[in-house]
Design a protein around this motif. Sequence first.
Motif, PDB file in Angstrom:
ATOM      1  N   PHE A   2       0.808  -1.208   0.000  1.00 51.69           N
ATOM      2  CA  PHE A   2       0.000   0.000   0.000  1.00 51.69           C
ATOM      3  C   PHE A   2       0.850   1.271   0.000  1.00 51.69           C
ATOM      4  CE2 PHE A   2      -2.394   3.401   1.996  1.00 51.69           C
ATOM      5  CZ  PHE A   2      -3.568   3.373   1.254  1.00 51.69           C
ATOM      6  N   ASP A  43       0.514   5.098   8.866  1.00 53.97           N
ATOM      7  CA  ASP A  43      -0.392   3.961   9.053  1.00 53.97           C
ATOM      8  C   ASP A  43      -0.693   3.849  10.542  1.00 53.97           C
ATOM      9  OD1 ASP A  43      -1.677   1.402   9.133  1.00 53.97           O
ATOM     10  OD2 ASP A  43      -0.696   0.932   7.240  1.00 53.97           O
ATOM     11  N   VAL A  70      -3.718   6.631   7.818  1.00 52.87           N
ATOM     12  CA  VAL A  70      -4.323   5.681   6.894  1.00 52.87           C
ATOM     13  C   VAL A  70      -4.486   4.372   7.658  1.00 52.87           C
ATOM     14  CG1 VAL A  70      -4.049   4.472   4.702  1.00 52.87           C
ATOM     15  CG2 VAL A  70      -3.190   6.792   4.948  1.00 52.87           C
ATOM     16  N   SER A  72      -6.526   0.273   7.814  1.00 51.37           N
ATOM     17  CA  SER A  72      -7.369  -0.771   7.226  1.00 51.37           C
ATOM     18  C   SER A  72      -8.545  -1.081   8.155  1.00 51.37           C
ATOM     19  CB  SER A  72      -6.557  -2.047   6.970  1.00 51.37           C
ATOM     20  OG  SER A  72      -5.966  -2.495   8.167  1.00 51.37           O
ATOM     21  N   LYS A  93      -8.040   2.452   4.042  1.00 48.29           N
ATOM     22  CA  LYS A  93      -7.309   1.884   2.903  1.00 48.29           C
ATOM     23  C   LYS A  93      -8.244   1.375   1.823  1.00 48.29           C
ATOM     24  CE  LYS A  93      -3.055   0.592   5.235  1.00 48.29           C
ATOM     25  NZ  LYS A  93      -2.154  -0.499   5.615  1.00 48.29           N
TER      26      LYS A  93
END
Length: 199
Positions: A2, A43, A70, A72, A93
Motif C-alpha cells: 500500500f 499507518d 491511513v 485498514s 485503505k
Amino acid sequence: MFAESLAISLISTNLVRACSIVTSLQKANEKIAKETFDFLIVDLLFPEGSSNELIGLLTHLPNRPKVVVVTSLSDPWHIQSVLTHPVDYIFKKSESFQTLYDKLKPLISGNKPKLTSKNSEIERVNSLLSPREKDVLLAVGQGLTNKEIAGELGLSVRTVETHRRNISKKVNLHGGELMRIAVHYSDTQMWTSLQNRSV
C-alpha cells in the motif's frame, strides 16, 4: 504494498515532490528525529503495534506537520480506541487513490475541503432530530440491533423502535437510504470528535 502504491500515485500526480517510506515505528522515529516534514501519512498500525505514540510526538513538534492517518480498520469506534491524538485526516485503505488524492490536495495546499453533499445531508439530519434520536441514529450507524441499542441507552426495545420510526419520518428516508445516512452520521460524529481534540 500500500505505501509504495500511495507514494507512486502522489508523486505521479505532482501532489508531492518527494516521498520517504519507513516500515517500522523505530525507523519512523529515527527519521523524524533527523528531518523535518510538512506533511506525513502514517499507518495507524505498524507490525510492532499502534503508531499512536508516534502521532502524539508529531503533534507536539514546534513546526507541527500535517498528519494523515491511513488505516485498514473499518470501524470508526475501534479507530478511536487506538488513536488518542488529533490528526488532520483519517482515511480508510479501502478508499480509492482518487478519493485520497481529492482529499489530500486541499490539505497540502492549505485550503479547507469544500462542504460535500453528504456533509450538508448530515447538517440537515442534525437540525431535524432530537438529542435522543441522534443517539439512536448513531447506534444504528454502528450496526447495533434494536435490543443492543436499548441496552446501551437504557431504553426499552419498543422505545428504540419508535425512535427509529420517528427518525425515518423526520428525515424522509427509509430502508437502505436511512441505513446509509446512519452509517455516514456515525462516521462523521467519530471523525469530528477525533479531529476537534485540542493539540
